[in-house]
Design a protein around this motif. Structure first.
Motif, PDB file in Angstrom:
ATOM      1  N   LYS A   1      19.849   1.401  -8.459  1.00  0.00           N
ATOM      2  CA  LYS A   1      18.941   0.353  -7.997  1.00  0.00           C
ATOM      3  C   LYS A   1      18.160  -0.217  -9.171  1.00  0.00           C
ATOM      4  O   LYS A   1      17.299   0.460  -9.739  1.00  0.00           O
ATOM      5  CB  LYS A   1      17.985   0.914  -6.941  1.00  0.00           C
ATOM      6  CG  LYS A   1      18.686   1.435  -5.683  1.00  0.00           C
ATOM      7  CD  LYS A   1      17.684   1.957  -4.664  1.00  0.00           C
ATOM      8  CE  LYS A   1      18.375   2.421  -3.386  1.00  0.00           C
ATOM      9  NZ  LYS A   1      17.396   2.917  -2.372  1.00  0.00           N
TER      10      LYS A   1
ATOM     11  N   ASP B   1      17.079  11.321  -5.097  1.00  0.00           N
ATOM     12  CA  ASP B   1      16.745  10.563  -6.303  1.00  0.00           C
ATOM     13  C   ASP B   1      16.940  11.480  -7.516  1.00  0.00           C
ATOM     14  O   ASP B   1      16.249  12.493  -7.666  1.00  0.00           O
ATOM     15  CB  ASP B   1      15.289  10.088  -6.245  1.00  0.00           C
ATOM     16  CG  ASP B   1      14.943   9.109  -7.366  1.00  0.00           C
ATOM     17  OD1 ASP B   1      15.498   9.239  -8.470  1.00  0.00           O
ATOM     18  OD2 ASP B   1      14.109   8.213  -7.133  1.00  0.00           O
TER      19      ASP B   1
ATOM     20  N   GLY C   1      30.221   4.123  -1.345  1.00  0.00           N
ATOM     21  CA  GLY C   1      30.233   4.942  -0.155  1.00  0.00           C
ATOM     22  C   GLY C   1      31.097   6.183  -0.315  1.00  0.00           C
ATOM     23  O   GLY C   1      31.987   6.237  -1.174  1.00  0.00           O
TER      24      GLY C   1
ATOM     25  N   SER D   1      22.465  -3.038 -10.039  1.00  0.00           N
ATOM     26  CA  SER D   1      22.437  -2.419  -8.713  1.00  0.00           C
ATOM     27  C   SER D   1      23.857  -2.356  -8.166  1.00  0.00           C
ATOM     28  O   SER D   1      24.542  -3.377  -8.094  1.00  0.00           O
ATOM     29  CB  SER D   1      21.554  -3.216  -7.745  1.00  0.00           C
ATOM     30  OG  SER D   1      20.203  -3.194  -8.149  1.00  0.00           O
TER      31      SER D   1
ATOM     32  N   MET E   1      25.510   6.316   1.621  1.00  0.00           N
ATOM     33  CA  MET E   1      26.033   6.072   0.283  1.00  0.00           C
ATOM     34  C   MET E   1      26.128   7.366  -0.517  1.00  0.00           C
ATOM     35  O   MET E   1      25.224   8.205  -0.465  1.00  0.00           O
ATOM     36  CB  MET E   1      25.126   5.103  -0.471  1.00  0.00           C
ATOM     37  CG  MET E   1      25.160   3.659   0.041  1.00  0.00           C
ATOM     38  SD  MET E   1      26.741   2.852  -0.237  1.00  0.00           S
ATOM     39  CE  MET E   1      27.415   2.798   1.421  1.00  0.00           C
TER      40      MET E   1
ATOM     41  N   SER F   1      26.484   0.214  -5.263  1.00  0.00           N
ATOM     42  CA  SER F   1      26.519   1.301  -4.286  1.00  0.00           C
ATOM     43  C   SER F   1      27.967   1.685  -4.018  1.00  0.00           C
ATOM     44  O   SER F   1      28.852   0.829  -4.000  1.00  0.00           O
ATOM     45  CB  SER F   1      25.835   0.894  -2.983  1.00  0.00           C
ATOM     46  OG  SER F   1      26.480  -0.222  -2.399  1.00  0.00           O
TER      47      SER F   1
ATOM     48  N   GLU G   1      24.104   5.407  -5.588  1.00  0.00           N
ATOM     49  CA  GLU G   1      23.481   4.081  -5.675  1.00  0.00           C
ATOM     50  C   GLU G   1      22.720   3.961  -6.983  1.00  0.00           C
ATOM     51  O   GLU G   1      22.048   4.909  -7.418  1.00  0.00           O
ATOM     52  CB  GLU G   1      22.499   3.865  -4.521  1.00  0.00           C
ATOM     53  CG  GLU G   1      23.112   3.818  -3.145  1.00  0.00           C
ATOM     54  CD  GLU G   1      22.048   3.663  -2.078  1.00  0.00           C
ATOM     55  OE1 GLU G   1      21.708   2.516  -1.749  1.00  0.00           O
ATOM     56  OE2 GLU G   1      21.547   4.697  -1.591  1.00  0.00           O
TER      57      GLU G   1
END
Length: 233
Positions: free
Chosen positions: A6, A65, A26, A22, A1, A24, A4
């Motif tokens: 979350k 992150d 690609g 949430s 991905m 995502s 994202e």
């Protein structure tokens, strides 16, 4: 991905505008977030960019992150953000605005002025013109071109059709599709213009009252009866 979110919750002071989102995207995808006015779309984009602090949840960009990363560092890492209203500098020339894009993606070793001018020849013609004197459509092109100069990994577009003539909106859609296809650019777009959504989007998330309420396939996006229920009052 490539990107994202979350369970992301965020807002202003103690008022949470988006809740437990949430999504995502690609690498190389063109995904849209759609919904009526005031449901939290722009708030979510600002949160992804780091302009608003995440109250809870996490944001993962290209495997890292970035939830606690500052906005300017997200830009240096390759997040290219075109804000609602385009965000150009009206007192600077087109060329000077373009040079501001060099602050995006610090890992980049080459700035693609020539590529941008190829995609947007109008900008090449008006390098010395003050950006504030350009039409809405031209300013929209400049805002996208300014970000592309820095070779971003993902392009975050917040209402790119705002203030743009209908015929130019379609041209912008063609250019976004061409760029994504030719250089593999990932695009996340917040939009209400049904024609542009259907023109470029591979799939869509529907945002309502600060939460994701549906995920639409390309076929559902292209079905006017389906998409209208999420865009009209």
């Amino acid at each position: 991905m490539m990107l994202e979110a979350k369970n992301v919750t965020a807002g202003y002071d103690k008022v949470m505008v988006i809740n437990d989102i949430s999504i995502s995207i690609g690498e190389g995808e063109i995904v849209s977030i759609i919904g009526r006015n005031g449901v939290g779309k722009s708030t979510f984009m600002k949160t992804l960019m780091g302009l608003l602090k995440t109250s809870s949840g996490s944001i993962i960009f290209d495997g890292e992150d970035i939830t606690a990363v500052k906005a300017h560092n997200r830009a240096k890492n390759g997040l290219g953000y075109v804000p609602q209203g385009h965000g150009i500098f009206p007192g600077l020339t087109v060329e000077e605005n373009m040079r501001m894009g060099c602050m995006i993606n610090s890992a980049n070793e080459k700035y693609n002025f020539d590529m941008v001018y190829t995609y947007f020849p109008r900008l090449a013609e008006r390098k010395k013109q003050m950006a504030g004197s350009m039409s809405g459509g031209e300013q929209a092109m400049l805002s996208i071109g300014r970000v592309l100069v820095g070779n971003p990994k993902i392009l975050l577009l917040d209402e790119p059709s705002e203030g743009v003539q209908p015929n130019v909106v379609s041209q912008m859609g063609d250019i976004v599709l061409k760029i994504s296809k030719e250089i593999g650019l990932t695009v996340l777009m917040v939009e209400q213009h049904m024609g542009l959504i259907q023109q470029v989007t591979e799939r869509s998330y529907v945002l309502d009252k600060g939460s994701i309420v549906a995920s639409l396939t390309k076929e559902e996006v292209n079905d006017n009866n389906v998409i209208k229920q999420y865009l009209t009052v």
